[in-house]
Design a protein around this motif. Sequence first.
Motif, mmCIF file in Angstrom:
data_model
loop_
_atom_site.group_PDB
_atom_site.id
_atom_site.type_symbol
_atom_site.label_atom_id
_atom_site.label_comp_id
_atom_site.label_asym_id
_atom_site.label_seq_id
_atom_site.Cartn_x
_atom_site.Cartn_y
_atom_site.Cartn_z
ATOM 1 N N ALA A 270 0.817 -1.222 0.000
ATOM 2 C CA ALA A 270 0.000 0.000 0.000
ATOM 3 C C ALA A 270 0.846 1.265 0.000
ATOM 4 O O ALA A 270 0.408 2.310 0.474
ATOM 5 N N TYR A 271 2.047 1.187 -0.535
ATOM 6 C CA TYR A 271 2.923 2.355 -0.654
ATOM 7 C C TYR A 271 2.608 3.098 -1.945
ATOM 8 O O TYR A 271 2.063 2.539 -2.911
ATOM 9 N N ASP A 272 2.979 4.371 -1.989
ATOM 10 C CA ASP A 272 2.735 5.164 -3.192
ATOM 11 C C ASP A 272 3.466 6.493 -3.067
ATOM 12 O O ASP A 272 3.639 7.022 -1.959
ATOM 13 N N ALA A 273 3.863 7.054 -4.196
ATOM 14 C CA ALA A 273 4.536 8.358 -4.204
ATOM 15 C C ALA A 273 3.613 9.470 -3.736
ATOM 16 O O ALA A 273 4.085 10.539 -3.328
ATOM 17 N N TYR A 274 2.292 9.240 -3.757
ATOM 18 C CA TYR A 274 1.355 10.258 -3.280
ATOM 19 C C TYR A 274 1.315 10.321 -1.750
ATOM 20 O O TYR A 274 0.851 11.307 -1.197
ATOM 21 N N TRP A 275 1.733 9.261 -1.068
ATOM 22 C CA TRP A 275 1.776 9.262 0.407
ATOM 23 C C TRP A 275 3.076 8.580 0.864
ATOM 24 O O TRP A 275 3.069 7.505 1.449
ATOM 25 N N PRO A 276 4.224 9.200 0.599
ATOM 26 C CA PRO A 276 5.511 8.525 0.751
ATOM 27 C C PRO A 276 5.976 8.301 2.185
ATOM 28 O O PRO A 276 6.895 7.503 2.400
ATOM 29 N N SER A 277 5.357 8.946 3.148
ATOM 30 C CA SER A 277 5.886 8.879 4.514
ATOM 31 C C SER A 277 4.985 8.166 5.513
ATOM 32 O O SER A 277 5.281 8.157 6.706
ATOM 33 N N VAL A 278 3.885 7.570 5.030
ATOM 34 C CA VAL A 278 3.014 6.835 5.954
ATOM 35 C C VAL A 278 2.988 5.336 5.682
ATOM 36 O O VAL A 278 2.436 4.566 6.459
ATOM 37 N N HIS A 279 3.581 4.914 4.559
ATOM 38 C CA HIS A 279 3.795 3.499 4.268
ATOM 39 C C HIS A 279 5.178 3.352 3.642
ATOM 40 O O HIS A 279 5.672 4.280 2.995
ATOM 41 N N MET A 280 5.789 2.179 3.814
ATOM 42 C CA MET A 280 7.144 1.954 3.329
ATOM 43 C C MET A 280 7.164 1.189 2.011
ATOM 44 O O MET A 280 6.382 0.254 1.810
ATOM 45 N N THR A 281 8.082 1.560 1.150
ATOM 46 C CA THR A 281 8.383 0.747 -0.019
ATOM 47 C C THR A 281 9.111 -0.515 0.459
ATOM 48 O O THR A 281 9.613 -0.566 1.591
ATOM 49 N N PRO A 282 9.197 -1.550 -0.373
ATOM 50 C CA PRO A 282 9.959 -2.734 0.041
ATOM 51 C C PRO A 282 11.400 -2.414 0.446
ATOM 52 O O PRO A 282 11.940 -3.000 1.392
ATOM 53 N N GLU A 283 12.020 -1.478 -0.257
ATOM 54 C CA GLU A 283 13.385 -1.089 0.086
ATOM 55 C C GLU A 283 13.447 -0.482 1.482
ATOM 56 O O GLU A 283 14.377 -0.750 2.261
ATOM 57 N N GLU A 284 12.452 0.321 1.828
ATOM 58 C CA GLU A 284 12.410 0.914 3.167
ATOM 59 C C GLU A 284 12.076 -0.125 4.230
ATOM 60 O O GLU A 284 12.575 -0.054 5.362
ATOM 61 N N SER A 285 11.235 -1.096 3.873
ATOM 62 C CA SER A 285 10.924 -2.166 4.825
ATOM 63 C C SER A 285 12.177 -2.946 5.196
ATOM 64 O O SER A 285 12.386 -3.297 6.367
ATOM 65 N N VAL A 286 13.034 -3.203 4.222
ATOM 66 C CA VAL A 286 14.295 -3.897 4.486
ATOM 67 C C VAL A 286 15.201 -3.031 5.358
ATOM 68 O O VAL A 286 15.845 -3.517 6.295
ATOM 69 N N ARG A 287 15.245 -1.760 5.071
ATOM 70 C CA ARG A 287 16.058 -0.845 5.882
ATOM 71 C C ARG A 287 15.571 -0.815 7.325
ATOM 72 O O ARG A 287 16.369 -0.837 8.267
ATOM 73 N N ALA A 288 14.250 -0.781 7.500
ATOM 74 C CA ALA A 288 13.691 -0.809 8.858
ATOM 75 C C ALA A 288 14.067 -2.102 9.566
ATOM 76 O O ALA A 288 14.421 -2.094 10.755
ATOM 77 N N PHE A 289 13.987 -3.218 8.863
ATOM 78 C CA PHE A 289 14.350 -4.510 9.435
ATOM 79 C C PHE A 289 15.805 -4.514 9.896
ATOM 80 O O PHE A 289 16.127 -5.006 10.984
ATOM 81 N N GLU A 290 16.678 -3.956 9.087
ATOM 82 C CA GLU A 290 18.086 -3.884 9.475
ATOM 83 C C GLU A 290 18.276 -2.992 10.691
ATOM 84 O O GLU A 290 19.063 -3.313 11.592
ATOM 85 N N ASP A 291 17.556 -1.886 10.740
ATOM 86 C CA ASP A 291 17.626 -0.995 11.908
ATOM 87 C C ASP A 291 17.165 -1.711 13.170
ATOM 88 O O ASP A 291 17.702 -1.493 14.264
ATOM 89 N N LEU A 292 16.150 -2.543 13.037
ATOM 90 C CA LEU A 292 15.568 -3.244 14.181
ATOM 91 C C LEU A 292 16.426 -4.404 14.676
ATOM 92 O O LEU A 292 16.162 -4.949 15.747
ATOM 93 N N ARG A 293 17.405 -4.806 13.877
ATOM 94 C CA ARG A 293 18.284 -5.935 14.208
ATOM 95 C C ARG A 293 17.483 -7.238 14.286
ATOM 96 O O ARG A 293 17.641 -8.042 15.209
ATOM 97 N N GLY A 294 16.629 -7.425 13.322
ATOM 98 C CA GLY A 294 15.799 -8.631 13.316
ATOM 99 C C GLY A 294 16.539 -9.836 12.786
ATOM 100 O O GLY A 294 17.503 -9.727 12.021
#
Length: 355
Positions: A270-294
């Motif tokens: 449910a990501y989109d360039a029209y609402w870029p900061s309330v849902h993550m792209t797959p690339e951002e999801s991976v970045r978040a996962f790395e930040d979380l140390r999962g």
Amino acid sequence: MVLALLCALVAGCAATASSACETPYAGSPQFKNCLFENPPNPQALPSASPWKIWSRFIVGSKTDTVPVDPIPVRTLDGAQLEALDRDANHVIRLGHSSHLLKLHGKYWLVDPVFGERASPFSFIGPKRFHKPPIALEQLPPIEGLILSHDHYDHLDVPTIEYLAQRVKRYFVPLGVRARLVEMGVPAERVAEFDWWQAAEHDGVRLTAAPAQHFSGRTLNDRNKTLWASWIVESGRERIFYSGDSGYFAGFRQIGERFGGFDLALIENGAYDAYWPSVHMTPEESVRAFEDLRGKVLYVVHNSTFDLAFHTWHDPLERIAKLAQAKKIELATPVIGEVLTIGRPRSNALWWEGLK
């Protein structure tokens, strides 16, 4: 009517806040000018205007956002659930962001949506791609229910009305108790949390954590309730659930505070360039996962509802390629599949070959 639906699901409509308000949430660092706010993030990109978003949904075209072929579903029953090891922690995918947990023998629900549509209306709005793998009536006794926020694809009226007296304890962000009470839940069963507040219930420790999102269910109640991610600790294992969130520095803060997670359920859809900061792209999801140390990346918020303009399989295809390139252990469970934390599993790319 259509505008009201789109407003609730995608953009929201902020009513002008009065200069003063009576609220029990004035002490929350997240509550300012009578509304809840995201933490400061200079890197957050703005969303398009509500009118631009509405217009796109009304007159814009979509391609391949709804599957033609049936989504695979593994049906479940009570006997199968009871047979799961009571000394382990299990996560069962129900669809979208909805999950049933069996934590050392006790059952919990996360953002359960069993209704036909993610909508304030029964006759219009995003319709399910598949049936739930287990019927509401077949659910075992539920010890606790966790909600991330009040949007329709996470807080479902028919589901909560059915479960109202059947759940021992509800755990929700600030302001969401009133929503549940309207749906028949006894107020004394609901515990509200601000970010970083924690509690223990029946051997499980819960902590509400930051997320970058918004809330609201009508034209005039945007951000009147809080949104949250959650940490669930059962035994020696830690589960992170992102709820809905754009990418922000809070993921790194959460990872540092908790020292990593055995399983990280992170939104990917449910990501989109029209609402870029309330849902993550797959690339951002991976970045978040790395930040979380999962240890294991378990992606949610896809494969059940049509909520954006990307193809229904785009989140899954992109995250699978990213995980392979980065050697991340990925979990993309089939609807109804049981994942047992800490146990070996093979991950199927079940969407491949489906139209």
